[in-house]
Design an enzyme around this catalytic site. Sequence first.
Site, PDB file in Angstrom:
ATOM      1  N   PRO A  80     -32.309   6.688   4.152  1.00 53.65           N
ATOM      2  CA  PRO A  80     -32.388   7.242   2.779  1.00 53.65           C
ATOM      3  C   PRO A  80     -30.933   7.252   2.180  1.00 53.65           C
ATOM      4  CG  PRO A  80     -33.409   8.652   4.430  1.00 53.65           C
ATOM      5  CD  PRO A  80     -32.955   7.524   5.050  1.00 53.65           C
ATOM      6  N   PRO A  81     -30.824   7.309   0.763  1.00 57.89           N
ATOM      7  CA  PRO A  81     -29.436   7.744   0.337  1.00 57.89           C
ATOM      8  C   PRO A  81     -28.746   8.843   1.172  1.00 57.89           C
ATOM      9  CG  PRO A  81     -31.019   7.406  -1.420  1.00 57.89           C
ATOM     10  CD  PRO A  81     -31.791   7.798  -0.205  1.00 57.89           C
ATOM     11  N   THR A 132     -22.680   4.145   4.445  1.00 59.74           N
ATOM     12  CA  THR A 132     -21.495   3.642   4.100  1.00 59.74           C
ATOM     13  C   THR A 132     -20.338   4.091   4.835  1.00 59.74           C
ATOM     14  OG1 THR A 132     -22.446   3.983   1.510  1.00 59.74           O
ATOM     15  CG2 THR A 132     -20.263   3.136   1.989  1.00 59.74           C
ATOM     16  N   LYS A 164     -41.357  11.648   7.955  1.00 60.79           N
ATOM     17  CA  LYS A 164     -42.417  12.363   7.573  1.00 60.79           C
ATOM     18  C   LYS A 164     -42.332  13.662   8.426  1.00 60.79           C
ATOM     19  CE  LYS A 164     -45.628   8.692   6.267  1.00 60.79           C
ATOM     20  NZ  LYS A 164     -47.008   8.083   6.641  1.00 60.79           N
ATOM     21  N   SER A 211     -51.641   5.651   4.484  1.00 60.60           N
ATOM     22  CA  SER A 211     -51.474   6.998   5.347  1.00 60.60           C
ATOM     23  C   SER A 211     -52.131   8.350   4.801  1.00 60.60           C
ATOM     24  CB  SER A 211     -50.120   7.144   5.772  1.00 60.60           C
ATOM     25  OG  SER A 211     -49.321   7.475   4.536  1.00 60.60           O
TER      26      SER A 211
HETATM   27  P1  ADP Z   1     -25.107   6.509   2.309  1.00 62.77           P
HETATM   28  O1  ADP Z   1     -24.336   5.179   2.218  1.00 62.77           O
HETATM   29  O2  ADP Z   1     -26.009   6.532   3.400  1.00 62.77           O
HETATM   30  O3  ADP Z   1     -25.995   6.475   0.990  1.00 62.77           O
HETATM   31  P2  ADP Z   1     -22.934   7.795   2.256  1.00 62.77           P
HETATM   32  O4  ADP Z   1     -22.032   7.170   3.539  1.00 62.77           O
HETATM   33  O5  ADP Z   1     -22.163   7.261   1.092  1.00 62.77           O
HETATM   34  O6  ADP Z   1     -24.196   7.745   2.345  1.00 62.77           O
HETATM   35  O7  ADP Z   1     -22.612   9.331   2.721  1.00 62.77           O
HETATM   36  C1  ADP Z   1     -22.618  10.333   1.822  1.00 62.77           C
HETATM   37  C2  ADP Z   1     -21.455  11.523   2.147  1.00 62.77           C
HETATM   38  O8  ADP Z   1     -22.131  12.223   3.040  1.00 62.77           O
HETATM   39  C3  ADP Z   1     -20.207  10.897   2.662  1.00 62.77           C
HETATM   40  O9  ADP Z   1     -19.358  11.830   1.988  1.00 62.77           O
HETATM   41  C4  ADP Z   1     -20.389  11.066   4.107  1.00 62.77           C
HETATM   42  O10 ADP Z   1     -18.937  11.344   4.785  1.00 62.77           O
HETATM   43  C5  ADP Z   1     -21.196  12.174   4.287  1.00 62.77           C
HETATM   44  N1  ADP Z   1     -22.065  12.305   5.555  1.00 62.77           N
HETATM   45  C6  ADP Z   1     -23.186  11.737   5.774  1.00 62.77           C
HETATM   46  N2  ADP Z   1     -23.639  11.697   6.932  1.00 62.77           N
HETATM   47  C7  ADP Z   1     -22.635  12.432   7.769  1.00 62.77           C
HETATM   48  C8  ADP Z   1     -22.722  12.763   9.104  1.00 62.77           C
HETATM   49  N3  ADP Z   1     -23.487  12.752   9.813  1.00 62.77           N
HETATM   50  N4  ADP Z   1     -21.508  13.323   9.071  1.00 62.77           N
HETATM   51  C9  ADP Z   1     -20.424  13.581   8.448  1.00 62.77           C
HETATM   52  N5  ADP Z   1     -20.589  13.503   7.212  1.00 62.77           N
HETATM   53  C10 ADP Z   1     -21.554  12.630   6.879  1.00 62.77           C
END
Ligand code: ADP
Length: 852
Positions: free
Chosen positions: A376-377, A382, A786, A743
């Site tokens: 998920p986002p 990234t 879920k 489901s």
């Molecule tokens: P995605 O690419 O999965 O949509 P991002 O990499 O853009 O998500 O992450 C969104 C924000 O959340 C970033 O600022 C990231 O540093 C922070 N973040 C997400 N997961 C973690 C984690 N496990 N530990 C520290 N920061 C996290």
Amino acid sequence: MAAGSAIQIPSRLPLLLTQEGVLLPGSTMRTSVDSPRNMQLVRSRLLKGTSLRSTIIGVIPNTSDPTSDCDDLPSLHRIGTAALAVQVVGSNWPKPHYTLLVTGLCRFQILQLLKEKPYPVAEVEQLDRLEQFTNQHKSEEELGELSEQFYKYAVQLVEMLDMSVPAVAKLRRLLDNLPREALPDILTSIIRTSNQEKLQILDAVSLEERFKMTIPLLVRQIEGLKLLQKTRKPKQDDDKRVVAIRPNRRINHIPSTTEDEEEEEDHDDVVMLEKKIRTSSMSEQALKVCLKEIKRLKKMPQSMPEYALTRNYLELMVELPWNKSTKDRLEIRAARILLDNDHYAMEKLKKRVLEYLAVRQLKNNLKGPILCFVGPPGVGKTSVGRSIAKTLGREFHRIALGGVCDQSDIRGHRRTYVGSMPGRIINGLKTVGVNNPVFLLDEVDKLGKSLQGDPAAALLEVLDPEQNHSFTDHYLNVAFDLSQVLFIATANTTATIPPALLDRMEIIQVPGYTQEEKIEIAHRHLIPKQLEQHGLTPQQIQIPQVTTLDIITRYTREAGVRSLDRKLGAICRAVAVKVAEGQHKETKPDRAEVGEGEDCKEHVTEDAKTESISDTADLALPPEMPILIDFHALKDILGPPMYEMEVSERLSQPGVAIGLAWTPLGGEIMFVEASRMDGEGQLTLTGQLGDVMKESAHLAISWLRSNAKRYQLTNASGSFDLLDNTDIHLHFPAGAVTKDGPSAGVTIVTCLASLFSGRLVCSDVAMTGEITLRGLVLPVGGIKDKVLAAHRAGLKRVIIPQRNEKDLEEIAVNVRQDLTFVLASCLDEVLNAAFDGGFAVKPRIERLNSKL
Ligand code: ADP
């Protein structure tokens, strides 16, 4: 350029009104376009046009006041120059505009204006061509003499310049090779002339008149040049340094226009470019192509449409990092520390990434699979990609693929197109300047498809280690070695990734976070980052864990932490204002209001009990610092809570059950509602359901009807035929979102069983599972997401198919401890678990009386 002798311009031309500069046939001009009419012309003729003909436009010098009202078309100058648009460059800064590179072809006169809006179009008559024919009867001698005289002056002028400069030598050759009648226009645009003079030359339709008018201009230039050479000579010694750097340049150049300057600079650039090409480390094949192109470039008049294209191409070739790379500094122990420092939780992902890096360390040239993070986002896909680049000491570049539906986006346009450019891969390499960056292909699941080809197919070549050492971008047209690039892809779901592409990648699932993990991420990473971004210190603001939990449960509902991050940002902004103003409200009195304080504590889980608001009383700190963000401050800043725990309220009537759904954004709980009314046995389904889900509903009803007696289920009139005189309506709320999948089967059965038995489903139970007509429960996907959703919603019991038991291992221990799992293999077990005290079954024999 042969003035119109071989070119038949269209009889209708769209008109471009230039504010500054006069374009003459045979010359090239760069002009900025920002008026609405001209912008419209560029958009609908040049950017959409597909043929060469559609790039011919009429350029009319705007002789009226440029500041006058731009809504009415100003009176047009009668004569203009038909031109070929060679290059269109768009920009949005400081305001939207295009820059056009146009090459004049021949004169035309406006016969009739056909339309004014959205851009003027006129019926035109080509003048230069007519001129040649009508002039044939003229006394050849008279014109011959005139043109001879003109030619002499032109040669004299050119010879005063430094012949060792290739552009001058070329000009000299052009004087002999070009038709004489083209010379007045070309020379007028080269020598120093005012716009007014150029306009006069443009208006001089008769060739004789044109020659006559240009000769004095040439003479003036020659005189000026002589004068300057005289005054320069004694000074030459002083000027040695300048002369040494740019030999003869100044002397030759004195009475020049800015266009001249540009031209000469261009020439210098071409020489430089050649030098750069020869010294660059491009592949042999590329070098060969470049040298051929530069040879062509040297012979090409700058006015030729291809000139700019070729130059851009060569400049890109020189800039590309053919052989330039950063040195990998990989040390697994350091990588582990860095990954751990940057990211909390996500153990599985970090483990796989470390394995990948370890193999890379042992075997330098790894042709391994491409990693694809799916989740998920906001779960950090990234940011893990960025960390990998950091651990390797490589450059990082993100390529967003969402919505890309043209394969030339990946592989570039062929150079024959106006406005052609390389694809995103080559562009990315140019940006980072090394050939071994980490490329993050973001959102590969959102690639589109269109008539312009399938970008996923183009990506296959990029990602295939067997092929990508000779990736050929259409624009470059020579192979570029991508084998050093480390590709990482991200996606929200694998469902929409084309199978062939999926086959090239190793999928690593990145599930959503639990509440506890989110709290940790917030306190270890997000809050410190936000504080830094807002120029705050922990001495100024304090966000206790209960508050974070409140934000997570009441202000966000997501699998990742992106909204949480945004909310924390909003809090920091609000505090920054207070701090900056130096007059913030004290949060202490609020804490005294016990009533609502309790309300806030309700949502504190056991783990989060550590720092309650009252515990963190800022004893040693000055009374007004730090600003403590408690529930009241939260309400002030973020407004009333957006999500409330609504589960128990909604389950206060029979005919409602909670299902668990999987979406690309993570897991979600889903209420299923049913009601019955008098009718003819019809089933109505609402909530935008897909076919599979509709079938599940029919299956559920059939199974319940066949088992009605066994469970003592009756319709309103007491009959075991549940649909007798009864209509059923099933609704899946959040009606705007399309739902599909098998489901929800068990949830629908439970919901209907509740409706017909009049009993309430337990308010703390959620379920998922596919059903069969015979009442078996089959396994489903997305169990982890879920279960996390059920945990997020505060539910206590989760019914899942027996065969999904293995998926539970992936779930964090603390979540497992909070929940009770019921593993069901048939619907009896589901119903028994869903209702308090079980769901009564009559002896099995009765089943033979089924209506089916
Ligand atoms: P995605 O690419 O999965 O949509 P991002 O990499 O853009 O998500 O992450 C969104 C924000 O959340 C970033 O600022 C990231 O540093 C922070 N973040 C997400 N997961 C973690 C984690 N496990 N530990 C520290 N920061 C996290």
